[in-house]
Write an enzyme that holds these catalytic residues in place. Sequence first.
Site, PDB file in Angstrom:
ATOM      1  N   GLY A  56       0.494  -1.210  -0.251  1.00  0.00           N
ATOM      2  CA  GLY A  56       0.161  -0.127  -0.115  1.00  0.00           C
ATOM      3  C   GLY A  56       0.577   1.404  -0.189  1.00  0.00           C
ATOM      4  N   HIS A  96       4.709   2.678  -7.975  1.00  0.00           N
ATOM      5  CA  HIS A  96       4.212   1.088  -8.034  1.00  0.00           C
ATOM      6  C   HIS A  96       3.249   1.160  -8.957  1.00  0.00           C
ATOM      7  CE1 HIS A  96       4.172   1.663  -3.739  1.00  0.00           C
ATOM      8  NE2 HIS A  96       4.554   0.833  -3.819  1.00  0.00           N
ATOM      9  N   GLY A 154       9.943  -3.558  -8.066  1.00  0.00           N
ATOM     10  CA  GLY A 154      11.254  -2.303  -8.271  1.00  0.00           C
ATOM     11  C   GLY A 154      12.430  -2.887  -7.893  1.00  0.00           C
ATOM     12  N   SER A 206       7.603   4.664  -0.231  1.00  0.00           N
ATOM     13  CA  SER A 206       6.511   4.868   0.519  1.00  0.00           C
ATOM     14  C   SER A 206       7.158   5.976   1.635  1.00  0.00           C
ATOM     15  CB  SER A 206       5.389   3.624   1.288  1.00  0.00           C
ATOM     16  OG  SER A 206       5.593   3.464   0.126  1.00  0.00           O
ATOM     17  N   HIS A 230       2.247   4.895  -4.972  1.00  0.00           N
ATOM     18  CA  HIS A 230       3.237   6.027  -5.358  1.00  0.00           C
ATOM     19  C   HIS A 230       3.073   5.348  -7.123  1.00  0.00           C
ATOM     20  CE1 HIS A 230       6.404   4.441  -5.443  1.00  0.00           C
ATOM     21  NE2 HIS A 230       6.565   4.239  -3.378  1.00  0.00           N
ATOM     22  N   LYS A 231       3.703   6.972  -7.751  1.00  0.00           N
ATOM     23  CA  LYS A 231       3.766   6.457  -9.066  1.00  0.00           C
ATOM     24  C   LYS A 231       5.119   5.176  -9.588  1.00  0.00           C
ATOM     25  CE  LYS A 231       2.795  11.146 -10.984  1.00  0.00           C
ATOM     26  NZ  LYS A 231       3.204  11.970 -11.254  1.00  0.00           N
ATOM     27  N   GLN A 251       7.580  -9.038   8.208  1.00  0.00           N
ATOM     28  CA  GLN A 251       9.324  -8.878   7.365  1.00  0.00           C
ATOM     29  C   GLN A 251       9.836  -7.182   8.338  1.00  0.00           C
ATOM     30  OE1 GLN A 251       6.925  -8.238   3.538  1.00  0.00           O
ATOM     31  NE2 GLN A 251       8.308  -6.079   3.287  1.00  0.00           N
TER      32      GLN A 251
END
Length: 282
Positions: free
Chosen positions: A31, A37, A149, A188, A34-35, A61
């Site tokens: 969650g 993702h 990413g 994030s 942002h761009k 984690q």
Amino acid sequence: MEILKNRKTLQDFVERQKEMGKRIGFAPTMGALHKGHLSLYEAARKENDLVISSIFVNPTQFNNAEDLEKYPRDVERDILILENSGLVDAVYIPQVEDIYPEKTESQHYDYDGLENEMEGKSRPGHFDGVGTVVEELFRQVTPDNAYFGEKDFQQLAIIRKMVEKKQLPVKITGVSIYRAESGLALSSRNQRLSEERREDSKIIYEILVSVNRWFKLKSIAEIKEKVKEILSTQSGMELEYFMIADENTLKETETVEDSKSYRAFIVVNVDGVRLIDNMHVG
């Protein structure tokens, strides 16, 4: 866009899509979208008939309970971002019991030592948590392709290793780091910085660009000193670590061999917010 709120609705949805022969692309998230993702879903859209997202803040984690508590959560905002993007066909928002039906604990994984480098040194068990949640999501979503990413390059390497060892039928694709105009890698965590501090933090990207330039001109020891020197002049910024490592083993190196590929990794704490970045060098 379908909103799938438990394992059963996900599996019913996926089963219908598979019956129609659809190729599924998947990118899991925690969650706070942002761009960066959205760039994963852009990549997935080009190669698949159907794109699925997931939003799940994975408790296993986090080494620090306070970090888990502080992690930004706004599912309604995230759903709106996904809907407005037009890139995603369905989002899976599981409950803890959908991922951990018995106990909320990690499995143990052997990643051939990748888990002991860099982030693994200060976050014991972190990559067991990553492997556990990603393996479970892959088994539930059954994607053909999955996208991660390169900003979390070590995580990407670990997921590739897990898929290889577990022989899961999914192709892993790394997507280039999405950066703000200033060069700062989107994260994030950036939400926790003031606008001024986000602007100041572009120095991290500028350092990596310089490191890439210095790579053929200076020794690695000299490069490390230069990086420390630059950050020592930046108020409110603390260098946690900088290293140049073999891209395949993630082991830090002090010498360069022509036959190997290298990447520079950096972690800087800016007013207590931990920012990570990396760049292929050479």
